[in-house]
Write a protein that holds these residues in place. Structure first.
Motif, PDB file in Angstrom:
ATOM      1  N   ILE A  84      13.831  -1.758 -11.143  1.00  0.00           N
ATOM      2  CA  ILE A  84      15.177  -1.952 -10.586  1.00  0.00           C
ATOM      3  C   ILE A  84      15.167  -3.059  -9.529  1.00  0.00           C
ATOM      4  O   ILE A  84      16.017  -3.946  -9.519  1.00  0.00           O
ATOM      5  N   LEU A  85      14.159  -3.026  -8.631  1.00  0.00           N
ATOM      6  CA  LEU A  85      14.091  -4.010  -7.547  1.00  0.00           C
ATOM      7  C   LEU A  85      13.718  -5.398  -8.061  1.00  0.00           C
ATOM      8  O   LEU A  85      14.144  -6.414  -7.518  1.00  0.00           O
ATOM      9  N   ASN A  86      12.848  -5.430  -9.058  1.00  0.00           N
ATOM     10  CA  ASN A  86      12.464  -6.680  -9.736  1.00  0.00           C
ATOM     11  C   ASN A  86      11.744  -7.664  -8.810  1.00  0.00           C
ATOM     12  O   ASN A  86      12.008  -8.867  -8.807  1.00  0.00           O
ATOM     13  N   ILE A  87      10.798  -7.144  -7.991  1.00  0.00           N
ATOM     14  CA  ILE A  87       9.914  -8.008  -7.206  1.00  0.00           C
ATOM     15  C   ILE A  87       8.740  -8.411  -8.096  1.00  0.00           C
ATOM     16  O   ILE A  87       8.228  -7.602  -8.866  1.00  0.00           O
ATOM     17  N   LYS A  88       8.297  -9.640  -7.984  1.00  0.00           N
ATOM     18  CA  LYS A  88       7.267 -10.145  -8.886  1.00  0.00           C
ATOM     19  C   LYS A  88       5.894  -9.571  -8.523  1.00  0.00           C
ATOM     20  O   LYS A  88       5.331  -9.867  -7.469  1.00  0.00           O
TER      21      LYS A  88
ATOM     22  N   GLU B  67       0.802  -1.224   0.000  1.00  0.00           N
ATOM     23  CA  GLU B  67       0.000   0.000   0.000  1.00  0.00           C
ATOM     24  C   GLU B  67       0.838   1.278   0.000  1.00  0.00           C
ATOM     25  O   GLU B  67       0.290   2.370   0.122  1.00  0.00           O
ATOM     26  N   SER B  68       2.164   1.144  -0.127  1.00  0.00           N
ATOM     27  CA  SER B  68       3.021   2.330  -0.157  1.00  0.00           C
ATOM     28  C   SER B  68       4.370   1.980  -0.773  1.00  0.00           C
ATOM     29  O   SER B  68       4.760   0.806  -0.821  1.00  0.00           O
ATOM     30  N   ILE B  69       5.063   3.000  -1.233  1.00  0.00           N
ATOM     31  CA  ILE B  69       6.414   2.809  -1.758  1.00  0.00           C
ATOM     32  C   ILE B  69       7.354   2.363  -0.638  1.00  0.00           C
ATOM     33  O   ILE B  69       8.239   1.528  -0.831  1.00  0.00           O
ATOM     34  N   GLN B  70       7.150   2.897   0.572  1.00  0.00           N
ATOM     35  CA  GLN B  70       7.984   2.528   1.714  1.00  0.00           C
ATOM     36  C   GLN B  70       7.890   1.036   2.009  1.00  0.00           C
ATOM     37  O   GLN B  70       8.865   0.390   2.395  1.00  0.00           O
TER      38      GLN B  70
ATOM     39  N   LEU C 247       6.286   3.857  -8.341  1.00  0.00           N
ATOM     40  CA  LEU C 247       6.525   2.519  -7.796  1.00  0.00           C
ATOM     41  C   LEU C 247       6.910   1.539  -8.907  1.00  0.00           C
ATOM     42  O   LEU C 247       7.830   0.737  -8.740  1.00  0.00           O
ATOM     43  N   LEU C 248       6.196   1.589 -10.021  1.00  0.00           N
ATOM     44  CA  LEU C 248       6.496   0.674 -11.132  1.00  0.00           C
ATOM     45  C   LEU C 248       7.878   0.941 -11.709  1.00  0.00           C
ATOM     46  O   LEU C 248       8.601   0.018 -12.090  1.00  0.00           O
ATOM     47  N   CYS C 249       8.248   2.220 -11.745  1.00  0.00           N
ATOM     48  CA  CYS C 249       9.593   2.581 -12.208  1.00  0.00           C
ATOM     49  C   CYS C 249      10.652   2.042 -11.240  1.00  0.00           C
ATOM     50  O   CYS C 249      11.670   1.490 -11.659  1.00  0.00           O
ATOM     51  N   LEU C 250      10.394   2.193  -9.941  1.00  0.00           N
ATOM     52  CA  LEU C 250      11.306   1.681  -8.921  1.00  0.00           C
ATOM     53  C   LEU C 250      11.433   0.166  -9.010  1.00  0.00           C
ATOM     54  O   LEU C 250      12.537  -0.393  -8.906  1.00  0.00           O
ATOM     55  N   ASN C 251      10.290  -0.520  -9.217  1.00  0.00           N
ATOM     56  CA  ASN C 251      10.325  -1.981  -9.246  1.00  0.00           C
ATOM     57  C   ASN C 251      11.022  -2.534 -10.485  1.00  0.00           C
ATOM     58  O   ASN C 251      11.442  -3.698 -10.492  1.00  0.00           O
TER      59      ASN C 251
END
Length: 397
Positions: free
Chosen positions: A180-184, A118-121, A174-178
């Motif tokens: 990089i993080l690559n969580i499914k 529910e948050s970027i954090q 968030l989608l841009c951050l992910n």
């Protein structure tokens, strides 16, 4: 219920006899009605997840687990209850806006179906634990679409001033951050409120879903739940079948291919339960009669918290009364009702109390939490014992 000269009967059980055997007030569930609700739910061609916060009685959770095997949780305590009742691993979605590190870590270790973020954090917390403990997990993104569910202001969850979900602007970040993080990411989660009685908010929600769906066709789409129940009985609201027929039309209209998840809580048990209580005494002034019950806001909080209505009936009738109050030392310990004929010690029934009632109960004023019983195959079964004083004080040091 049927009333005659011999008593008040529910599925051949005389409720007058319950009053003689067990302390009132108490919750009474109707097993036949529970199975009927399960039948309607199973007809839906969706993934059904049960919202445990609406009712977490262990006996009832076992029924859910046996037939549906899917749960939506908001705390580690709810997760422990599922582990307690399950012989094999069920599907679990972890929702909620305030998950702790320990809750996320336990979810990772158990590899639950999904954590709904529910948050970027929150995604940073998940990523940190995934890397530290070399674990993987699926996530769904809960969207705050800024859509008014047209329900009570305290149970709406999808407008911008609510704490729930990620708004559309932060979704892009968030989608841009992910990337990089690559969580499914396996899907989007929308839950705009509870006790929804109109289809118009869902039409707005699906229009937004369609816009998001064009860019990211995830495997799952959680459309929340929140279908309303008829607390008033004589009030016309959209029924269960029509509600989900309309949703199916929207799915076809926007050509959504994702697997649909619904989260149901209130509908499952609300209308299968009554509370049996009685009048402690009646007092009056020059203008009003005050009916003081042995049932209080510690037993059923919704009327005090939301000004919510529960249909009330009286038996062994006497004088008219204007107001119904509980025994708790608060002016807000009162119930909305039409005038009913009552007398001292007469029985009072509260309807539609199977959801968000016992789960919200407390020990306020050092009151014990009350019995829950179920009428099962025309017999009474206790599914929650009356608390005792030792339970109230055992954790003090």
């Amino acid at each position: 219920m049927i009333e005659n000269k011999n008593g008040i009967f529910l599925n051949k059980i005389n409720l007058i006899n319950i009053n003689k055997k067990l302390n009132l007030p108490l919750y009474i569930y109707n097993y036949k009605k529970i199975i009927l609700n399960f039948f309607f739910i199973k007809k839906l061609k969706f993934f059904f997840f049960f919202y445990i916060k609406s009712n977490y009685n262990i006996f009832l959770l076992k029924l859910i687990n046996k037939i549906f095997f899917k749960f939506d949780i908001v705390s580690i305590g709810e997760l422990k209850k599922i582990i307690l009742i399950s012989k094999k691993k069920p599907f679990i979605v972890f929702s909620g806006s305030g998950k702790t590190l320990s809750e996320i870590l336990i979810s990772l270790n158990l590899t639950i179906f999904s954590i709904n973020i529910e948050s970027i954090q929150e995604i940073f917390k998940i990523y940190y634990l995934m890397k530290k403990y070399k674990k993987n997990i699926n996530i769904m993104i809960r969207i705050n679409p800024n859509i008014n569910a047209k329900t009570h202001k305290k149970i709406t969850t999808g407008i911008k001033k609510n704490k729930f979900g990620i708004n559309i602007f932060n979704l892009k970040n968030l989608l841009c951050l992910n990337s990089i993080l690559n969580i499914k990411i396996i899907g989007y989660d929308f839950h705009i409120g509870s006790q929804i009685t109109k289809i118009s908010p869902l039409k707005k929600m699906f229009k937004l879903i369609n816009n998001l769906y064009k860019n990211n066709k995830y495997k799952y789409l959680d459309i929340g739940g929140g279908i309303g129940v008829n607390y008033y009985f004589n009030k016309k609201i959209i029924n269960f079948s029509k509600y989900y027929n309309e949703i199916n039309k929207l799915i076809k209209k926007y050509k959504i291919k994702s697997k649909i998840i619904i989260e149901l809580g209130r509908y499952v048990f609300c209308n299968v339960c009554i509370i049996l209580s009685k009048v402690n005494f009646i007092k009056h002034n020059k203008k009003n009669f005050f009916c003081i019950l042995n049932l209080g806001m510690n037993d059923i909080l919704r009327p005090s918290l939301y000004n919510s209505f529960h249909k009330i009936e009286s038996f062994n009738k006497g004088k008219n009364t204007s107001f119904f109050f509980g025994p708790i030392c608060e002016s807000s310990d009162k119930f909305l009702s039409k005038k009913l004929k009552v007398k001292n010690n007469c029985l009072i029934f509260f309807y539609s109390t199977g959801s968000y009632c016992k789960t919200m109960s407390s020990n306020y004023n050092s009151k014990n939490k009350i019995f829950e019983i179920i009428i099962y195959k025309n017999k009474l079964k206790i599914i929650f014992k009356l608390e005792n004083f030792k339970k109230l004080i055992k954790n003090y040091v």
